[in-house]
Design an enzyme around this catalytic site. Sequence first.
Site, PDB file in Angstrom:
ATOM      1  N   LYS A   4      17.939  18.862  46.379  1.00 50.32           N
ATOM      2  CA  LYS A   4      17.595  20.277  46.461  1.00 50.32           C
ATOM      3  C   LYS A   4      16.264  20.488  45.748  1.00 50.32           C
ATOM      4  O   LYS A   4      16.051  19.966  44.652  1.00 50.32           O
ATOM      5  CB  LYS A   4      18.708  21.086  45.802  1.00 50.32           C
ATOM      6  CG  LYS A   4      18.580  22.589  45.874  1.00 50.32           C
ATOM      7  CD  LYS A   4      19.810  23.209  45.229  1.00 50.32           C
ATOM      8  CE  LYS A   4      19.848  24.709  45.361  1.00 50.32           C
ATOM      9  NZ  LYS A   4      21.109  25.270  44.787  1.00 50.32           N
ATOM     10  N   SER A  29      23.418  28.312  47.760  1.00 49.61           N
ATOM     11  CA  SER A  29      21.986  28.174  47.961  1.00 49.61           C
ATOM     12  C   SER A  29      21.555  26.773  48.387  1.00 49.61           C
ATOM     13  O   SER A  29      20.420  26.564  48.791  1.00 49.61           O
ATOM     14  CB  SER A  29      21.243  28.545  46.681  1.00 49.61           C
ATOM     15  OG  SER A  29      21.602  27.692  45.608  1.00 49.61           O
ATOM     16  N   SER A  77      27.051  27.321  44.699  1.00 46.55           N
ATOM     17  CA  SER A  77      25.981  26.876  45.595  1.00 46.55           C
ATOM     18  C   SER A  77      26.082  25.433  46.067  1.00 46.55           C
ATOM     19  O   SER A  77      25.322  25.025  46.944  1.00 46.55           O
ATOM     20  CB  SER A  77      24.615  27.095  44.932  1.00 46.55           C
ATOM     21  OG  SER A  77      24.306  28.456  44.894  1.00 46.55           O
TER      22      SER A  77
END
Length: 452
Positions: free
Chosen positions: A79, A154, A178
């Site tokens: 990420k 996310s 997330s």
Amino acid sequence: MPADTRTITGLARALMTREVTAEAVTAQCLDRIAERNPSVNAFIAVLVDQARAQARDADREIAAGRYRGPLHGVPISFKDLIDVRGTPTTAASKVREGHVADADATLVARLREAGAVFIGKTNLHEFAFGTTNEESAFGPVHHPLDPTRSPGGSSGGSAASVLDGMCYASIGTDTGGSIRIPSAACGLVGLKPALGEIPTAGIVPLSGTMDHAGPLCLSVDDAEIVYDALRGAGPSPTRKASAPRGLKIGVLRGYFTALLDPQVASAFESLCDRLRDAGVILEDLDVPHASDIAAVYLHIVLVEAAALHARTLENRAADYTPPVHLRLEMGRYILGEDYARALRGRDVLRCEVDALFASHDGVLLPSLAVPATTLGAATVRVGTSEEPVRNITLRLTQLFNLTGHPAITMPCGKTIEGLPIGAQLVGPGNDTPALLQLARTLEPYFGPGISG
């Protein structure tokens, strides 16, 4: 290529015995990214040269008998909140234009030492402050199974990269769900280890007291392999699933099952039936102050996020996406006494969750109240009501960021449209290994994931 190399577990065996090469596997992942990323938008940056070089190094080391363990030569993604030296860390925001990391995040250094191949940096909801991955300076991520839908957030790019075969695992972050939200939406296994167990140094923060990091993978075994590397431990000894009969699992009801999409509710009840048939003892439980979870969470995360962004809110406000900017501004107007009250509320919730484990091996609940939501939708219908997408997607995950308990989501079914449905197992205190053992035992009864 051997048929069992879809998972890290299978690929590691093939790499160790040199049935396949890291270079060939990496090339396959890069080809998949070239083919699919223009439509899925999972990656912000693809580290082509670095990945090829790491793969060649891995092949040379393995051939020379210097095998580092089950991640040696395995392509993974990160990420893009996580620093990888020499590459930008954008947090999917214009606010961080021009940033280049001068050192690896602690967990990246550990994965580098484990011999993993770094395939790229994945797209995310800006600064990890959202659940759909739509608000990004690089555009939304599209669900690989239905491009009109969100993969969740996310860590949406992370989930899409694994689901679509662009890598074998991704490292995400989880401040309100997330890792678990996109894993559930994409049919993956997503692990949020216990709070503080995985170092967050070198990761752009959102909430200093609730940020976690962990893996998104295809199986519990894969999650444990990555978890061991992230915490700086050697590979765990080979473990087998134990018999489920006699395990006592608390099923969270009340608040946790009161607002579910009918197909999610049906899949969850079918899972409970399968576990009972396997001899698992299920007992319905509740958290007395569950109705306070959202308020406690918001009064902490908004304040902590606003404090971390105070300087850029003053001089670069226009560089945020408008919805993320609004959330950060909201945090600036919460009173100190409300923040202090929320911290006390968190202590109450932590004690209530701790109490669930006094006589139970684990806790079970759905992961995501609805299937993957439509891109651009502000609300989603749940039963007879219209619910805000952000609220409904955080509803079942944010408690365990407040309390810090380890939690793992695994796929437990699909909708009639073929969209994945997930369920969470939660473990006691700081005992992530115990949770992983429980998850390994119960995984066959959840149902096949995308690798099954």
